[in-house]
Design a protein around this motif. Structure first.
Motif, PDB file in Angstrom:
ATOM      1  N   VAL A  84       0.687  -1.152   0.014  1.00 27.10           N
ATOM      2  CA  VAL A  84      -0.105  -0.008   0.101  1.00 27.10           C
ATOM      3  C   VAL A  84       0.788   1.165   0.096  1.00 27.10           C
ATOM      4  CG1 VAL A  84      -1.750   1.284   1.223  1.00 27.10           C
ATOM      5  CG2 VAL A  84      -1.910  -1.183   1.194  1.00 27.10           C
ATOM      6  N   THR A  85       0.712   2.179  -1.034  1.00 21.94           N
ATOM      7  CA  THR A  85       1.459   3.243  -1.164  1.00 21.94           C
ATOM      8  C   THR A  85       0.731   4.581  -0.686  1.00 21.94           C
ATOM      9  OG1 THR A  85       0.840   3.762  -3.352  1.00 21.94           O
ATOM     10  CG2 THR A  85       2.486   2.462  -3.212  1.00 21.94           C
ATOM     11  N   TYR A  86       1.460   5.456  -0.363  1.00 20.01           N
ATOM     12  CA  TYR A  86       0.875   6.800   0.198  1.00 20.01           C
ATOM     13  C   TYR A  86      -0.048   7.289  -0.940  1.00 20.01           C
ATOM     14  CZ  TYR A  86       3.258   9.564   3.876  1.00 20.01           C
ATOM     15  OH  TYR A  86       3.740   9.899   5.091  1.00 20.01           O
ATOM     16  N   VAL A  99      -5.531   8.509  -2.460  1.00 22.88           N
ATOM     17  CA  VAL A  99      -6.911   8.284  -3.183  1.00 22.88           C
ATOM     18  C   VAL A  99      -7.989   7.777  -2.537  1.00 22.88           C
ATOM     19  CG1 VAL A  99      -7.537   6.669  -5.082  1.00 22.88           C
ATOM     20  CG2 VAL A  99      -5.479   7.963  -5.337  1.00 22.88           C
ATOM     21  N   ILE A 100      -7.888   7.094  -1.540  1.00 23.75           N
ATOM     22  CA  ILE A 100      -9.131   6.347  -0.778  1.00 23.75           C
ATOM     23  C   ILE A 100      -9.583   7.376   0.271  1.00 23.75           C
ATOM     24  CG2 ILE A 100     -10.111   4.724   0.820  1.00 23.75           C
ATOM     25  CD1 ILE A 100      -8.045   2.731  -0.738  1.00 23.75           C
ATOM     26  N   ILE A 101      -8.643   7.901   1.281  1.00 22.34           N
ATOM     27  CA  ILE A 101      -9.184   8.833   2.225  1.00 22.34           C
ATOM     28  C   ILE A 101      -9.560  10.061   2.167  1.00 22.34           C
ATOM     29  CG2 ILE A 101      -6.808   9.669   3.020  1.00 22.34           C
ATOM     30  CD1 ILE A 101      -9.330   7.569   5.338  1.00 22.34           C
ATOM     31  N   HIS A 106      -5.718  -2.171   1.537  1.00 20.82           N
ATOM     32  CA  HIS A 106      -6.539  -1.325   1.037  1.00 20.82           C
ATOM     33  C   HIS A 106      -7.927  -1.114   1.922  1.00 20.82           C
ATOM     34  CE1 HIS A 106      -3.802  -1.779  -2.352  1.00 20.82           C
ATOM     35  NE2 HIS A 106      -3.967  -0.299  -2.544  1.00 20.82           N
ATOM     36  N   THR A 107      -8.282  -2.513   2.505  1.00 24.34           N
ATOM     37  CA  THR A 107      -9.609  -2.231   3.020  1.00 24.34           C
ATOM     38  C   THR A 107      -9.235  -1.730   4.473  1.00 24.34           C
ATOM     39  OG1 THR A 107     -10.245  -4.459   2.153  1.00 24.34           O
ATOM     40  CG2 THR A 107     -11.217  -3.770   4.262  1.00 24.34           C
ATOM     41  N   LEU A 108      -8.080  -1.989   4.939  1.00 21.97           N
ATOM     42  CA  LEU A 108      -7.746  -1.333   6.210  1.00 21.97           C
ATOM     43  C   LEU A 108      -7.992   0.354   5.882  1.00 21.97           C
ATOM     44  CD1 LEU A 108      -4.927  -3.432   7.723  1.00 21.97           C
ATOM     45  CD2 LEU A 108      -7.170  -2.998   8.578  1.00 21.97           C
ATOM     46  N   VAL A 109      -7.303   0.899   4.976  1.00 18.01           N
ATOM     47  CA  VAL A 109      -7.213   2.285   4.754  1.00 18.01           C
ATOM     48  C   VAL A 109      -8.728   2.845   4.410  1.00 18.01           C
ATOM     49  CG1 VAL A 109      -6.638   3.885   2.784  1.00 18.01           C
ATOM     50  CG2 VAL A 109      -5.015   2.019   3.400  1.00 18.01           C
ATOM     51  N   ALA A 112     -16.287   2.065  -0.652  1.00 15.05           N
ATOM     52  CA  ALA A 112     -16.835   2.267  -1.966  1.00 15.05           C
ATOM     53  C   ALA A 112     -15.505   2.511  -3.178  1.00 15.05           C
ATOM     54  CB  ALA A 112     -18.001   3.225  -2.257  1.00 15.05           C
ATOM     55  N   ILE A 113     -14.884   3.589  -2.497  1.00 18.40           N
ATOM     56  CA  ILE A 113     -13.743   3.827  -3.383  1.00 18.40           C
ATOM     57  C   ILE A 113     -12.781   2.808  -3.533  1.00 18.40           C
ATOM     58  CG2 ILE A 113     -11.781   5.332  -3.458  1.00 18.40           C
ATOM     59  CD1 ILE A 113     -13.581   7.572  -2.202  1.00 18.40           C
ATOM     60  N   ARG A 114     -12.636   2.043  -2.315  1.00 19.68           N
ATOM     61  CA  ARG A 114     -11.639   0.910  -2.381  1.00 19.68           C
ATOM     62  C   ARG A 114     -12.053  -0.203  -3.399  1.00 19.68           C
ATOM     63  NH1 ARG A 114     -10.179  -3.449  -2.979  1.00 19.68           N
ATOM     64  NH2 ARG A 114      -9.311  -4.900  -1.536  1.00 19.68           N
ATOM     65  N   TYR A 115     -13.531  -0.562  -3.412  1.00 20.10           N
ATOM     66  CA  TYR A 115     -13.817  -1.535  -4.179  1.00 20.10           C
ATOM     67  C   TYR A 115     -14.122  -1.221  -5.793  1.00 20.10           C
ATOM     68  CZ  TYR A 115     -14.452  -4.352  -0.291  1.00 20.10           C
ATOM     69  OH  TYR A 115     -14.245  -5.289   1.099  1.00 20.10           O
ATOM     70  N   ILE A 116     -14.059   0.041  -6.015  1.00 23.04           N
ATOM     71  CA  ILE A 116     -14.191   0.513  -7.383  1.00 23.04           C
ATOM     72  C   ILE A 116     -12.743   0.588  -7.776  1.00 23.04           C
ATOM     73  CG2 ILE A 116     -14.805   2.466  -8.674  1.00 23.04           C
ATOM     74  CD1 ILE A 116     -17.080   3.382  -6.812  1.00 23.04           C
TER      75      ILE A 116
END
Length: 442
Positions: free
Chosen positions: A163-165, A170-172, A375-378, A436-440
């Motif tokens: 997982v990058t910065y 992009v998610i948060i 990414h789910t943790l994010v 939503a953003i994570r899964y898209i």
């Protein structure tokens, strides 16, 4: 034994909440001692990398404050607030989020709260509305900021998972902004208007606002020095550099270690190097007094977070490391199919610890151990903003204190306060948007 050990971890957090502040780290050490001496668990390695990376970021932010850079940010924010006062319920939280995002700390909000209160009152808008959502916005900006102590800790934990910065931002960033917009909508018409509020009208009748209306109480800040402005530029460039280096690994130098093996410098070391350089440049060129850095409010609050991470994260990681097979066999399947349960757990821990960084340190290693995707943790990351539930932290109390109309309140039952609705709504919406953003996109 598994349940008893887990109870020790929870009790340590509860006891830490009893005294609060830096005592969380001490309580974590006490809990660790019980696990080691009482249950015979082998202590894991303390989270040195996370502590050092947080220290470097805190040092840079504290140096910015000492150089006058925080005042520059506050002054710009004041001007922005006064440009469109009629929409302050939406603009105030956006500005609070933006400047906390840039500074990496919610300390900038202390100077904004009286401005938000007065602009609201002068416009006839109930100050409780913009103040409450702005406080929540500042809390949500901390996990959104690439240079907050909580986010750099998150990067340190999740980097091995790929997982990058850039992934985190992009998610948060959009997730928290969406959540805050919905949170602002939830309190847009909350409470009586000022011209109908009996408590406020009583204060008006008593003449409590005459001096303010006449401009007697108006204060003017000195024009920012060029060195203070330069400190902001250095700090923001450093933040951008951290994001770019984290997003593009090829920007990290390739070196040869003592064993003659070629390697790429790790992201944690790069963040530490960039932040130390940033602090050094501000001392050299922006007249930041090194002797005052350690006494600044940002440094004190940040180092409290480092100590909290030291105790709590070490304790929780010790419990995780010694019970990993049990955790994976008994808990991983449940959490894997219902990841929202882990988000709820993060929310509860943050309410106890009153610290996003401490929550990250205590919970993210557990999430990784449970096999939750990085990414789910994010996506769950906004759940670390649950410390509005018990209004005992400085910024929550400051919001009440700076609202001279009396509309921002802590209720008789403590939890029925002005922040509870926007806090729950914004946090829930942010986590949902994050998923939503994570899964898209991932």
């Amino acid at each position: 034994m598994f349940a008893a050990e887990f109870l020790v971890v929870i009790l340590a957090m509860i006891i830490g909440a009893r005294w609060g502040g830096i005592f969380f780290g001490m309580a974590g050490g006490m809990g660790l001692a019980v696990l080691v001496y009482g249950f015979g668990l082998a202590p894991s390695n303390p989270p040195i990398n996370v502590m050092l990376i947080m220290t470097a970021v805190v040092l840079a932010a504290a140096t910015l404050q000492t150089a006058g850079g925080m005042d520059v940010l506050v002054r710009v924010a004041e001007r922005m607030l006064k440009r469109d006062p009629k929409h302050i319920v939406f603009f105030a939280p956006l500005i609070a989020w933006l400047f906390t995002f840039m500074a990496g700390t919610g300390n900038v909000l202390y100077n904004l709260l009286p401005v938000i209160s007065e602009v609201s009152r002068e416009t006839g808008i109930r100050p409780e509305r913009p103040i409450s959502i702005s406080v929540i916005a500042s809390q949500h900006a901390v996990p959104s900021s690439p240079i907050s102590a909580a986010t750099v800790a998150m990067v340190a934990f999740l980097a091995p998972l790929g997982v990058t910065y850039f992934d985190i931002l992009v998610i948060i960033v959009p997730a928290t902004l969406i959540g805050l917009f919905i949170g602002a909508l939830s309190i847009y018409k909350k409470g009586l208007e000022l011209d109908q509020d009996p408590e406020y009208q009583k204060k008006v009748a008593e003449g409590l606002f005459k001096d303010m209306d006449a401009g007697v109480a108006e204060t003017k800040m000195k024009e920012a020095s060029s060195k203070a402005k330069l400190s902001v530029a250095i700090f923001l460039i450093s933040a951008l550099a951290v994001v770019l280096i984290g997003t593009f690994p090829e920007l990290r130098p390739h070196v040869t270690n003592a064993a003659g093996k070629s390697m790429t410098v790790g992201m944690t070391q790069m963040i530490e190097i960039v932040m130390l350089i940033s602090a050094g440049l501000m001392v050299m060129f922006c007249s930041a007094d090194p002797g005052k850095i350690t006494s600044s409010s940002v440094f004190k609050a940040g180092m409290m977070g480092v100590v909290t991470i030291f105790g709590l994260a070490w304790m929780s990681d010790t419990w995780i490391a010694n019970n990993l097979p049990m955790i994976k066999s008994e808990v991983a399947e449940i959490v894997g199919s219902r990841p929202y349960l882990f988000a709820i757990a993060m929310f509860i821990v943050s309410a106890l610890t009153h610290s996003q960084g401490a929550t990250v340190g205590a919970m993210v290693p557990l999430g990784i151990a449970l096999g939750i995707d990085g990414h789910t943790l994010v996506a769950m990351y906004p759940a670390v903003c649950g410390y509005f539930i018990i209004p005992s932290t400085g910024v929550l109390l400051a919001g009440v204190a700076f609202d001279n109309t009396g509309t921002t309140k802590i209720g008789k039952w403590v939890v029925n306060h002005s922040y509870i609705i926007p806090g729950f709504v914004a946090t829930f919406a942010s986590v949902v948007a994050g998923f939503a953003i994570r899964y898209i996109f991932f």
